[in-house]
Design a protein around this motif. Sequence first.
Motif, PDB file in Angstrom:
ATOM      1  N   PHE A 153       0.848  -1.185   0.000  1.00  0.00           N
ATOM      2  CA  PHE A 153       0.000   0.000   0.000  1.00  0.00           C
ATOM      3  C   PHE A 153       0.887   1.240   0.000  1.00  0.00           C
ATOM      4  CE2 PHE A 153      -3.292  -2.502   2.681  1.00  0.00           C
ATOM      5  CZ  PHE A 153      -3.800  -3.084   1.539  1.00  0.00           C
ATOM      6  N   TYR A 154       0.408   2.309  -0.597  1.00  0.00           N
ATOM      7  CA  TYR A 154       1.163   3.559  -0.536  1.00  0.00           C
ATOM      8  C   TYR A 154       0.210   4.746  -0.531  1.00  0.00           C
ATOM      9  CZ  TYR A 154       0.363   3.425  -5.620  1.00  0.00           C
ATOM     10  OH  TYR A 154      -0.207   3.352  -6.870  1.00  0.00           O
ATOM     11  N   ASP A 155       0.647   5.806   0.102  1.00  0.00           N
ATOM     12  CA  ASP A 155      -0.113   7.042   0.184  1.00  0.00           C
ATOM     13  C   ASP A 155       0.070   7.793  -1.127  1.00  0.00           C
ATOM     14  OD1 ASP A 155      -1.054   9.641   0.644  1.00  0.00           O
ATOM     15  OD2 ASP A 155      -0.511   9.589   2.764  1.00  0.00           O
ATOM     16  N   GLY A 156      -0.920   7.689  -2.007  1.00  0.00           N
ATOM     17  CA  GLY A 156      -0.810   8.299  -3.321  1.00  0.00           C
ATOM     18  C   GLY A 156      -0.638   9.805  -3.274  1.00  0.00           C
ATOM     19  N   ASP A 157      -1.290  10.451  -2.312  1.00  0.00           N
ATOM     20  CA  ASP A 157      -1.175  11.896  -2.187  1.00  0.00           C
ATOM     21  C   ASP A 157       0.236  12.301  -1.783  1.00  0.00           C
ATOM     22  OD1 ASP A 157      -3.828  11.979  -2.836  1.00  0.00           O
ATOM     23  OD2 ASP A 157      -4.530  12.494  -0.822  1.00  0.00           O
ATOM     24  N   ALA A 158       0.853  11.537  -0.882  1.00  0.00           N
ATOM     25  CA  ALA A 158       2.215  11.846  -0.441  1.00  0.00           C
ATOM     26  C   ALA A 158       3.208  11.705  -1.591  1.00  0.00           C
ATOM     27  CB  ALA A 158       2.612  10.928   0.719  1.00  0.00           C
ATOM     28  N   PHE A 159       3.018  10.666  -2.408  1.00  0.00           N
ATOM     29  CA  PHE A 159       3.910  10.474  -3.549  1.00  0.00           C
ATOM     30  C   PHE A 159       3.729  11.588  -4.574  1.00  0.00           C
ATOM     31  CE2 PHE A 159       4.767   6.249  -1.957  1.00  0.00           C
ATOM     32  CZ  PHE A 159       6.023   5.963  -2.472  1.00  0.00           C
ATOM     33  N   ALA A 160       2.480  11.989  -4.810  1.00  0.00           N
ATOM     34  CA  ALA A 160       2.221  13.065  -5.771  1.00  0.00           C
ATOM     35  C   ALA A 160       2.838  14.377  -5.293  1.00  0.00           C
ATOM     36  CB  ALA A 160       0.715  13.222  -5.970  1.00  0.00           C
TER      37      ALA A 160
END
Length: 431
Positions: A153-160
């Motif tokens: 799982f990954y925090d898509g907002d954090a990566f963006a």
Amino acid sequence: MLINRRSFMLGSAGTAAGLVLGAGGARSAFAADETKLRAMWWGSNDRAKRTLAVAKLYQEKNSGTTIVGESLNGDAYWTKVSTQMAGRSIADIFQLEPRTISDYSKRGACLALDPFIPSALQVDAFGKDMLNLTTVDGKLWGVGLGLNSFSLFYDGDAFAKAGITPPGRDTTWKEYADIAVEMSKAAGRKTYWGGPYGARYSYVFDAWLRQRGSSLYDENGLGFSVEDAKEWFAYWEELRKRGGTVSADIQTLDQNTIDTNCLALGNSAMGMAYSNQMVGYQLLMKGKLGIDMLPRETKGGPSGHYYRPALIWSIGATTEHGEEAAKFIDFFVNDVEAGKLLGVERGVPMSPAVREAILPTLNPTERATVDYINGLKDQVGGYPPPAPIGSTEFDISILRPITDELAFEQISVADAAARLVSEGKNTIKAG
């Protein structure tokens, strides 16, 4: 608020009669001919709500039956099961998973379900392959509640926000490490890192080993060598020292529950878990979650993934209500209304009819877990042999403590690997 232990009683009319935790807890009077079934599971608050909603629905359709539910998290669950086994008072229906069903069925905790098929339990539609997932020594010891696999799982907002591309289907372990370090640096916060100290997760170790032609367990017990363990521990120690994993004090909080995982706690951009848990994680997180496969050793190489029953209902060996317990399990996995209440929080339903019925009702997060499972079709390998007796103890009392010592720099990689194999063999053998 999430709590580690919850106990619930549903009256036969289908309404909550109150908590039954303490001496002052509300209790309803049971009629002489009323059947009381105790059900026990672990999981998030969301899981408890869904489970109780199905229990209420069942009681509305089956007068004269009361479901008493208890939810415990972390090691407390397995301690309670062990206590019940010793006291010959196992819950009528209790939750297991692939790592524990073989162990506990061989210890005499479960009742074989074969005598209840098809009179009380209809599972033919699941298909032989699905039933084999909960079959040990030729007998069916539980019913899978859904299908899942390992996941990242990954925090898509954090990566963006960081302008970094998250891991994908063909990401290698080397590439994952670089991404984790990069995310730690991009965050610029002392209590936020790229990902977990994943050496602590036995299922991730299993996938790692399968990518290399080994496995966590085989027919003889442990399926890996000291050299395998040394390579595993060395990878995570190097990544920790590079700043790509959460600190040891954060990782040791993880009790293999959603609310104690570093991703859900807001301490990391990535987490490793089972695909069905995405629903529970998203409820606790502000950022939009992404899901993909675990990293692999080489691009295009084996993934180490396999389909598995996410969770399992088994019937306690000491029950006096085997037939009634089997009927409740049948309702849980085959009733369409129940399926809509459960969604995919316990995995993609085994029943084709339920699966087809709930698909239009799923929210985007739930749909993402279904798409993920469907997308693994050409990536999964064969289901491993049943975990041996002692595997639960190996995970909780050997792998995790040794890994914690390593992360706190109280032991070397070489010593950690040697101890893992030595103590593991003793525990598996003793079981």
